[in-house]
Structures are given as C-alpha cells and as structure tokens.
Scaffold this motif. Structure first.
Motif, PDB file in Angstrom:
ATOM      1  N   LYS A  63      79.581  13.738   7.125  1.00 53.02           N
ATOM      2  CA  LYS A  63      80.242  12.553   6.575  1.00 53.02           C
ATOM      3  C   LYS A  63      81.317  12.883   5.543  1.00 53.02           C
ATOM      4  CE  LYS A  63      76.278   9.495   7.351  1.00 53.02           C
ATOM      5  NZ  LYS A  63      75.576  10.337   8.267  1.00 53.02           N
ATOM      6  N   THR A  64      81.224  14.065   4.930  1.00 54.18           N
ATOM      7  CA  THR A  64      82.209  14.493   3.939  1.00 54.18           C
ATOM      8  C   THR A  64      82.583  15.944   4.224  1.00 54.18           C
ATOM      9  OG1 THR A  64      80.489  15.270   2.415  1.00 54.18           O
ATOM     10  CG2 THR A  64      81.247  12.988   2.131  1.00 54.18           C
ATOM     11  N   LYS A  65      83.649  16.401   3.583  1.00 54.76           N
ATOM     12  CA  LYS A  65      84.064  17.796   3.739  1.00 54.76           C
ATOM     13  C   LYS A  65      82.947  18.708   3.256  1.00 54.76           C
ATOM     14  CE  LYS A  65      87.614  21.132   2.555  1.00 54.76           C
ATOM     15  NZ  LYS A  65      88.990  21.348   2.122  1.00 54.76           N
ATOM     16  N   CYS A  66      82.606  19.699   4.070  1.00 49.58           N
ATOM     17  CA  CYS A  66      81.509  20.614   3.767  1.00 49.58           C
ATOM     18  C   CYS A  66      81.917  22.058   4.017  1.00 49.58           C
ATOM     19  CB  CYS A  66      80.304  20.305   4.663  1.00 49.58           C
ATOM     20  SG  CYS A  66      79.595  18.675   4.453  1.00 49.58           S
ATOM     21  N   THR A  67      81.164  22.953   3.404  1.00 51.64           N
ATOM     22  CA  THR A  67      81.207  24.362   3.755  1.00 51.64           C
ATOM     23  C   THR A  67      80.129  24.551   4.810  1.00 51.64           C
ATOM     24  OG1 THR A  67      81.942  25.014   1.554  1.00 51.64           O
ATOM     25  CG2 THR A  67      80.915  26.716   2.908  1.00 51.64           C
ATOM     26  N   VAL A  68      80.530  25.034   5.979  1.00 50.43           N
ATOM     27  CA  VAL A  68      79.625  25.095   7.122  1.00 50.43           C
ATOM     28  C   VAL A  68      79.483  26.525   7.614  1.00 50.43           C
ATOM     29  CG1 VAL A  68      79.253  24.315   9.504  1.00 50.43           C
ATOM     30  CG2 VAL A  68      80.326  22.772   7.843  1.00 50.43           C
ATOM     31  N   GLU A 109      91.183  21.116  21.105  1.00 47.87           N
ATOM     32  CA  GLU A 109      91.982  20.265  20.206  1.00 47.87           C
ATOM     33  C   GLU A 109      91.074  19.561  19.193  1.00 47.87           C
ATOM     34  OE1 GLU A 109      95.542  18.976  18.824  1.00 47.87           O
ATOM     35  OE2 GLU A 109      95.608  19.673  20.890  1.00 47.87           O
ATOM     36  N   GLN A 110      89.993  18.964  19.688  1.00 51.80           N
ATOM     37  CA  GLN A 110      89.051  18.280  18.797  1.00 51.80           C
ATOM     38  C   GLN A 110      88.425  19.254  17.802  1.00 51.80           C
ATOM     39  OE1 GLN A 110      86.105  15.456  20.466  1.00 51.80           O
ATOM     40  NE2 GLN A 110      87.088  15.932  22.417  1.00 51.80           N
ATOM     41  N   LEU A 111      88.003  20.414  18.309  1.00 46.57           N
ATOM     42  CA  LEU A 111      87.334  21.385  17.445  1.00 46.57           C
ATOM     43  C   LEU A 111      88.277  21.918  16.367  1.00 46.57           C
ATOM     44  CD1 LEU A 111      84.794  22.917  16.722  1.00 46.57           C
ATOM     45  CD2 LEU A 111      85.448  24.666  18.393  1.00 46.57           C
ATOM     46  N   LEU A 112      89.500  22.221  16.731  1.00 47.17           N
ATOM     47  CA  LEU A 112      90.458  22.702  15.733  1.00 47.17           C
ATOM     48  C   LEU A 112      90.701  21.652  14.655  1.00 47.17           C
ATOM     49  CD1 LEU A 112      92.997  24.571  18.033  1.00 47.17           C
ATOM     50  CD2 LEU A 112      91.384  25.603  16.417  1.00 47.17           C
ATOM     51  N   ASN A 113      90.792  20.385  15.045  1.00 51.33           N
ATOM     52  CA  ASN A 113      90.967  19.309  14.064  1.00 51.33           C
ATOM     53  C   ASN A 113      89.772  19.214  13.124  1.00 51.33           C
ATOM     54  OD1 ASN A 113      93.496  18.604  15.026  1.00 51.33           O
ATOM     55  ND2 ASN A 113      92.708  17.031  16.405  1.00 51.33           N
ATOM     56  N   LEU A 114      88.566  19.342  13.658  1.00 52.63           N
ATOM     57  CA  LEU A 114      87.365  19.295  12.826  1.00 52.63           C
ATOM     58  C   LEU A 114      87.283  20.510  11.896  1.00 52.63           C
ATOM     59  CD1 LEU A 114      84.923  17.949  15.512  1.00 52.63           C
ATOM     60  CD2 LEU A 114      85.450  16.809  13.334  1.00 52.63           C
ATOM     61  N   CYS A 115      87.663  21.665  12.407  1.00 56.09           N
ATOM     62  CA  CYS A 115      87.651  22.875  11.563  1.00 56.09           C
ATOM     63  C   CYS A 115      88.641  22.749  10.409  1.00 56.09           C
ATOM     64  CB  CYS A 115      87.959  24.112  12.395  1.00 56.09           C
ATOM     65  SG  CYS A 115      86.608  24.620  13.472  1.00 56.09           S
ATOM     66  N   ALA A 116      89.717  22.004  10.619  1.00 54.39           N
ATOM     67  CA  ALA A 116      90.692  21.793   9.551  1.00 54.39           C
ATOM     68  C   ALA A 116      90.146  20.868   8.465  1.00 54.39           C
ATOM     69  CB  ALA A 116      91.990  21.224  10.127  1.00 54.39           C
ATOM     70  N   GLN A 117      89.135  20.080   8.789  1.00 56.98           N
ATOM     71  CA  GLN A 117      88.552  19.135   7.822  1.00 56.98           C
ATOM     72  C   GLN A 117      87.433  19.756   7.002  1.00 56.98           C
ATOM     73  OE1 GLN A 117      87.334  15.506   9.836  1.00 56.98           O
ATOM     74  NE2 GLN A 117      89.079  15.678  11.225  1.00 56.98           N
ATOM     75  N   HIS A 118      86.930  20.889   7.422  1.00 60.75           N
ATOM     76  CA  HIS A 118      85.805  21.553   6.766  1.00 60.75           C
ATOM     77  C   HIS A 118      86.127  23.031   6.585  1.00 60.75           C
ATOM     78  CE1 HIS A 118      83.348  17.977   7.524  1.00 60.75           C
ATOM     79  NE2 HIS A 118      83.833  17.981   8.755  1.00 60.75           N
ATOM     80  N   GLU A 119      85.304  23.705   5.812  1.00 61.66           N
ATOM     81  CA  GLU A 119      85.389  25.160   5.693  1.00 61.66           C
ATOM     82  C   GLU A 119      84.295  25.718   6.596  1.00 61.66           C
ATOM     83  OE1 GLU A 119      85.096  26.206   1.562  1.00 61.66           O
ATOM     84  OE2 GLU A 119      86.833  24.974   1.027  1.00 61.66           O
ATOM     85  N   VAL A 120      84.682  26.208   7.769  1.00 59.26           N
ATOM     86  CA  VAL A 120      83.705  26.588   8.784  1.00 59.26           C
ATOM     87  C   VAL A 120      83.742  28.093   9.039  1.00 59.26           C
ATOM     88  CG1 VAL A 120      82.829  26.137  11.109  1.00 59.26           C
ATOM     89  CG2 VAL A 120      84.111  24.346   9.901  1.00 59.26           C
ATOM     90  N   ASN A 121      82.568  28.698   8.988  1.00 59.16           N
ATOM     91  CA  ASN A 121      82.403  30.110   9.317  1.00 59.16           C
ATOM     92  C   ASN A 121      81.555  30.191  10.586  1.00 59.16           C
ATOM     93  OD1 ASN A 121      82.336  32.919   9.162  1.00 59.16           O
ATOM     94  ND2 ASN A 121      80.592  32.927   7.774  1.00 59.16           N
ATOM     95  N   PHE A 122      82.135  30.678  11.678  1.00 57.60           N
ATOM     96  CA  PHE A 122      81.428  30.810  12.946  1.00 57.60           C
ATOM     97  C   PHE A 122      80.741  32.165  13.009  1.00 57.60           C
ATOM     98  CE2 PHE A 122      84.256  27.395  13.824  1.00 57.60           C
ATOM     99  CZ  PHE A 122      83.703  26.672  14.862  1.00 57.60           C
TER     100      PHE A 122
END
Length: 166
Positions: A63-68, A109-122
């Motif tokens: 729901k909010t920007k997170c470190t993932v 496209e969707q995933l890149l947009n979501l990754c831009a909204q959060h700090e994501v480490n895969f």
C-alpha cells in the motif's frame, strides 16, 4: 527527517501444468509478524509469465513505498531485472535484438513500473531445495493452476492468436 520505509519480504513462485498450459502463481508477503498469501491462475499461459505475475502480484499488494526483498526460483526473472535485460528490451521498443521481439512485454512493463515505486532487491533461491516459503509458494501456484474454470490470460492468448494468423 523522512520516515524509514517498511521492510517487506516477498516469496514468489509460478507453475504451469504443461508449458504452455494451465498456470498459477503463489505469493507470500511477510512484514514483521504479519503474513499475507496470494494466488491465482489462468487456463492457458506459460511458466515464465506466472513467475513474473507472482512478483507483480506481491508488489501490487503493497500500500505504500517499501524496501522489498523478493525471493524467487526463476533465474529468468532475477536476471531480467538485475542484469538490466528488461530495461534494455523496454528501451528498444520491446525487442531483444533487431529481429526478435521480447516475450511477456506486457508483464515486464508492469513489473518495471512497480519496481520504480519501491526499493526492490531480487534474490534467486534454488527451487525444490527445501526453502520452506519457496516450497509453500509452489504449492499455492500448483493449487491455483488446478482450479476449475480458470480465467484467460488474455494478453497471452491474444498474442498466440496473432502469431497463428501471421
């Protein structure tokens, strides 16, 4: 002073009964003592699409920007993000090279947009190797793929139809 971001752990997996075939995804989100499980399936899709969709579903649940920290057993998913392949395909108009289209561009496209909204480490984990949360996501994904009256993966099915007619 800005508030620190919530730290969320997400485990994901995709499954396909045949490839292509009926498919499903499973997601476990963990934040502190909170746990949320997500799953869904489609009547005709691919394993790679379900792996990407699992990551999308997990990130969309925030729901909010997170470190993932996102754990997956899909090297395709991890490499496409961490090695910059998906960004390059996007930059090249969803082409892998001059002749070959990048597959799953709708999901990337969707995933890149979501990754831009959060700090994501895969992070890649070996599948079927005893990681309890990865194993659980696999069970969620397979169970979702086995459901009756699954909806279409419209983007995939439309792509298949256009390839057949060309």
């Amino acid at each position: 002073m800005s508030e620190s971001l919530k730290e969320v752990t997400i485990y994901t997996d995709g499954a396909c009964l045949g490839n292509p075939g009926a498919g499903g995804y499973g997601v476990v989100l963990i934040y502190g003592r909170h746990r949320k499980e997500l799953s869904g399936g489609f009547r005709l899709t691919t394993n790679n699409r379900m792996e990407i969709l699992a990551a999308i579903a997990g990130l969309m649940a925030l729901k909010t920007k997170c470190t993932v920290t996102l754990y997956t057993d899909s090297q395709y998913l991890v490499n496409a993000i961490t090695k910059g392949w998906a960004r390059q395909w996007q930059k090249n108009g969803w082409k892998r090279n001059k002749k070959e289209k990048a597959k799953n561009s709708d999901l990337w496209e969707q995933l890149l947009n979501l990754c831009a909204q959060h700090e994501v480490n895969f992070i890649w984990v070996k599948g079927h190797a005893g990681n309890p949360e990865n194993e659980y996501c696999d069970r969620l994904a397979v169970s979702a793929a086995l459901q009756k009256d699954l909806p279409p993966d419209a983007a995939y099915e439309n792509c298949m139809k256009s390839e057949e007619s060309s």
